[in-house]
Design a protein around this motif. Structure first.
Motif, PDB file in Angstrom:
ATOM      1  N   ASP A  89      38.101 -67.638  66.564  1.00 15.31           N
ATOM      2  CA  ASP A  89      38.495 -67.002  67.902  1.00 15.31           C
ATOM      3  C   ASP A  89      37.079 -66.191  68.113  1.00 15.31           C
ATOM      4  N   GLN A  90      36.508 -66.653  69.491  1.00 18.03           N
ATOM      5  CA  GLN A  90      35.217 -66.028  69.615  1.00 18.03           C
ATOM      6  C   GLN A  90      35.471 -64.756  70.619  1.00 18.03           C
ATOM      7  N   GLN A  91      35.157 -63.674  70.228  1.00 16.43           N
ATOM      8  CA  GLN A  91      35.256 -62.358  70.738  1.00 16.43           C
ATOM      9  C   GLN A  91      34.370 -62.081  71.946  1.00 16.43           C
ATOM     10  N   VAL A  92      32.930 -62.699  71.683  1.00 21.80           N
ATOM     11  CA  VAL A  92      32.228 -62.750  72.921  1.00 21.80           C
ATOM     12  C   VAL A  92      31.492 -63.937  73.246  1.00 21.80           C
ATOM     13  N   LYS A  93      31.722 -64.180  74.630  1.00 24.93           N
ATOM     14  CA  LYS A  93      31.662 -65.735  75.123  1.00 24.93           C
ATOM     15  C   LYS A  93      30.652 -65.671  76.164  1.00 24.93           C
ATOM     16  N   GLN A  94      29.725 -66.517  75.868  1.00 21.45           N
ATOM     17  CA  GLN A  94      29.036 -66.611  76.779  1.00 21.45           C
ATOM     18  C   GLN A  94      28.780 -68.168  77.286  1.00 21.45           C
ATOM     19  N   ASN A  95      29.510 -68.389  78.188  1.00 23.32           N
ATOM     20  CA  ASN A  95      30.027 -69.750  78.843  1.00 23.32           C
ATOM     21  C   ASN A  95      29.213 -70.733  79.307  1.00 23.32           C
ATOM     22  N   SER A  96      27.909 -70.124  79.550  1.00 26.40           N
ATOM     23  CA  SER A  96      26.961 -71.107  80.333  1.00 26.40           C
ATOM     24  C   SER A  96      25.598 -71.346  79.355  1.00 26.40           C
ATOM     25  N   PRO A  97      25.618 -72.535  78.639  1.00 24.83           N
ATOM     26  CA  PRO A  97      24.850 -72.470  77.529  1.00 24.83           C
ATOM     27  C   PRO A  97      23.236 -72.703  78.084  1.00 24.83           C
ATOM     28  N   SER A  98      23.128 -73.116  79.451  1.00 27.75           N
ATOM     29  CA  SER A  98      21.895 -73.041  80.017  1.00 27.75           C
ATOM     30  C   SER A  98      21.817 -72.527  81.312  1.00 27.75           C
ATOM     31  N   LEU A  99      20.610 -72.125  81.738  1.00 27.15           N
ATOM     32  CA  LEU A  99      20.546 -71.688  83.125  1.00 27.15           C
ATOM     33  C   LEU A  99      19.049 -71.986  83.515  1.00 27.15           C
ATOM     34  N   SER A 100      18.801 -72.601  84.773  1.00 28.47           N
ATOM     35  CA  SER A 100      17.580 -72.774  85.277  1.00 28.47           C
ATOM     36  C   SER A 100      17.176 -72.134  86.477  1.00 28.47           C
ATOM     37  N   VAL A 101      16.197 -71.279  86.723  1.00 32.41           N
ATOM     38  CA  VAL A 101      15.867 -70.661  88.082  1.00 32.41           C
ATOM     39  C   VAL A 101      14.377 -70.846  88.288  1.00 32.41           C
ATOM     40  N   GLN A 102      14.154 -70.696  89.456  1.00 34.75           N
ATOM     41  CA  GLN A 102      12.780 -70.872  90.189  1.00 34.75           C
ATOM     42  C   GLN A 102      12.175 -69.208  89.849  1.00 34.75           C
ATOM     43  N   GLU A 103      10.842 -69.490  89.531  1.00 35.44           N
ATOM     44  CA  GLU A 103      10.116 -67.983  89.468  1.00 35.44           C
ATOM     45  C   GLU A 103      10.272 -67.301  90.743  1.00 35.44           C
ATOM     46  N   GLY A 104      10.441 -65.936  90.666  1.00 31.04           N
ATOM     47  CA  GLY A 104      10.611 -65.278  91.801  1.00 31.04           C
ATOM     48  C   GLY A 104      12.135 -64.775  91.999  1.00 31.04           C
ATOM     49  N   ARG A 105      12.852 -65.821  91.768  1.00 30.12           N
ATOM     50  CA  ARG A 105      14.334 -65.595  92.115  1.00 30.12           C
ATOM     51  C   ARG A 105      15.161 -64.956  90.987  1.00 30.12           C
ATOM     52  N   ILE A 106      16.457 -64.467  91.286  1.00 30.91           N
ATOM     53  CA  ILE A 106      17.004 -63.806  90.381  1.00 30.91           C
ATOM     54  C   ILE A 106      17.521 -64.702  89.403  1.00 30.91           C
ATOM     55  N   SER A 107      17.856 -64.193  87.902  1.00 32.81           N
ATOM     56  CA  SER A 107      18.596 -64.872  86.768  1.00 32.81           C
ATOM     57  C   SER A 107      19.553 -63.955  86.884  1.00 32.81           C
ATOM     58  N   ILE A 108      20.975 -64.600  86.611  1.00 34.59           N
ATOM     59  CA  ILE A 108      22.046 -63.668  86.122  1.00 34.59           C
ATOM     60  C   ILE A 108      22.623 -64.472  84.882  1.00 34.59           C
ATOM     61  N   LEU A 109      22.814 -63.781  84.043  1.00 38.40           N
ATOM     62  CA  LEU A 109      23.396 -64.192  82.678  1.00 38.40           C
ATOM     63  C   LEU A 109      24.655 -63.592  82.455  1.00 38.40           C
ATOM     64  N   ASN A 110      25.785 -64.250  82.117  1.00 44.22           N
ATOM     65  CA  ASN A 110      27.154 -63.698  81.958  1.00 44.22           C
ATOM     66  C   ASN A 110      27.780 -63.623  80.575  1.00 44.22           C
ATOM     67  N   CYS A 111      28.561 -62.697  80.500  1.00 45.87           N
ATOM     68  CA  CYS A 111      29.164 -62.593  79.037  1.00 45.87           C
ATOM     69  C   CYS A 111      30.248 -62.150  79.248  1.00 45.87           C
TER      70      CYS A 111
END
Lengths: 113, 116
Positions: free
Chosen positions: B1-23
């Motif tokens: 049972d995973q108590q901490v989940k990061q559902n997105s294995p990967s994220l790609s963004v352009q330089e200068g833009r915002i990166s949003i990582l979820n948990c």
């Protein structure tokens, strides 16, 4: 450089064998933590030692054991190795009173063939 | 049972833009949350943390938001830089940790790639 030293960096061995991973914590840190990172898995907490005594235990197999010595360095012993034990093993240390900020070594990559 | 989940294995963004990582987390005993960054062939390094008594913590380009009712936290990186490309781990610690660090529970990580 985190100040945490782990040896060896890489280790290849066969099933059924036993290995010892070594960790020297940051100067002054009393706690040592061992984590395992298998393929596509997060960091799984194995065990924590604080000033020579076991403080917390996680998902550590009975084939694995650890200890912390008077000079505060720690060893993680892995025995009767299986293919599934192939992983990155991280050691981390942290000062008492800090909340969660651990300092990790570079890890020991174990490959069991 | 995973108590901490990061559902997105990967994220790609352009330089200068915002990166949003979820948990997301499931254990209501968690009351301190951290983000770690990991480059290849290196150990994870602490990035930023937040206590459950806060809903936001900011450190330069990095901001962590905590929504306790939703058991959700996010890491915002603005602006994103190519050097931010790394695996980001979310971690949580229970409230009964005592006076020493204790049994951080980590997610599986999200690989962030910032493209020039």
């Amino acid at each position: 450089d985190s100040g945490v030293t782990q040896t060896p960096k890489h280790l290849i061995t066969a099933t059924g064998q036993r290995v010892t991973l070594r960790c020297s914590p940051r100067s002054g840190d009393l706690s040592v933590y061992w984590y395992q990172q298998s393929l596509d898995q997060g960091l799984q907490f194995l065990i924590q030692y604080y000033n020579g005594e076991e403080r917390a235990k996680g998902n550590i197999l009975e084939r694995f054991s650890a200890q912390q010595f008077p000079d505060l360095h720690s060893e993680l012993n892995l025995s009767s190795l299986e293919l599934g034990d192939s992983a990155l093993y991280f050691c981390a240390s942290g000062a008492s009173g800090n909340t969660g900020e651990l300092f990790f070594g570079e890890g020991s990559r174990l490959t069991v063939l | 049972d995973q108590q901490v989940k990061q559902n997105s294995p990967s994220l790609s963004v352009q330089e200068g833009r915002i990166s949003i990582l979820n948990c997301d987390y499931t254990n209501s005993m968690f009351d301190y949350f951290l983000w770690y960054k990991k480059y290849p062939a290196e150990g994870p390094t602490f990035l930023i943390s937040i206590s459950s008594i806060k809903d936001k913590n900011e450190d330069g380009r990095f901001t962590v938001f905590l929504n306790k009712s939703a058991k959700h936290l996010s890491l915002h990186i603005v602006p994103s830089q190519p050097g931010d490309s790394a695996v980001y781990f979310c971690a949580a610690q229970p409230s009964n940790s005592g006076g020493s660090n204790y049994k951080l529970t980590f997610g599986k990580g999200t690989l962030l790639t910032v493209n020039p």
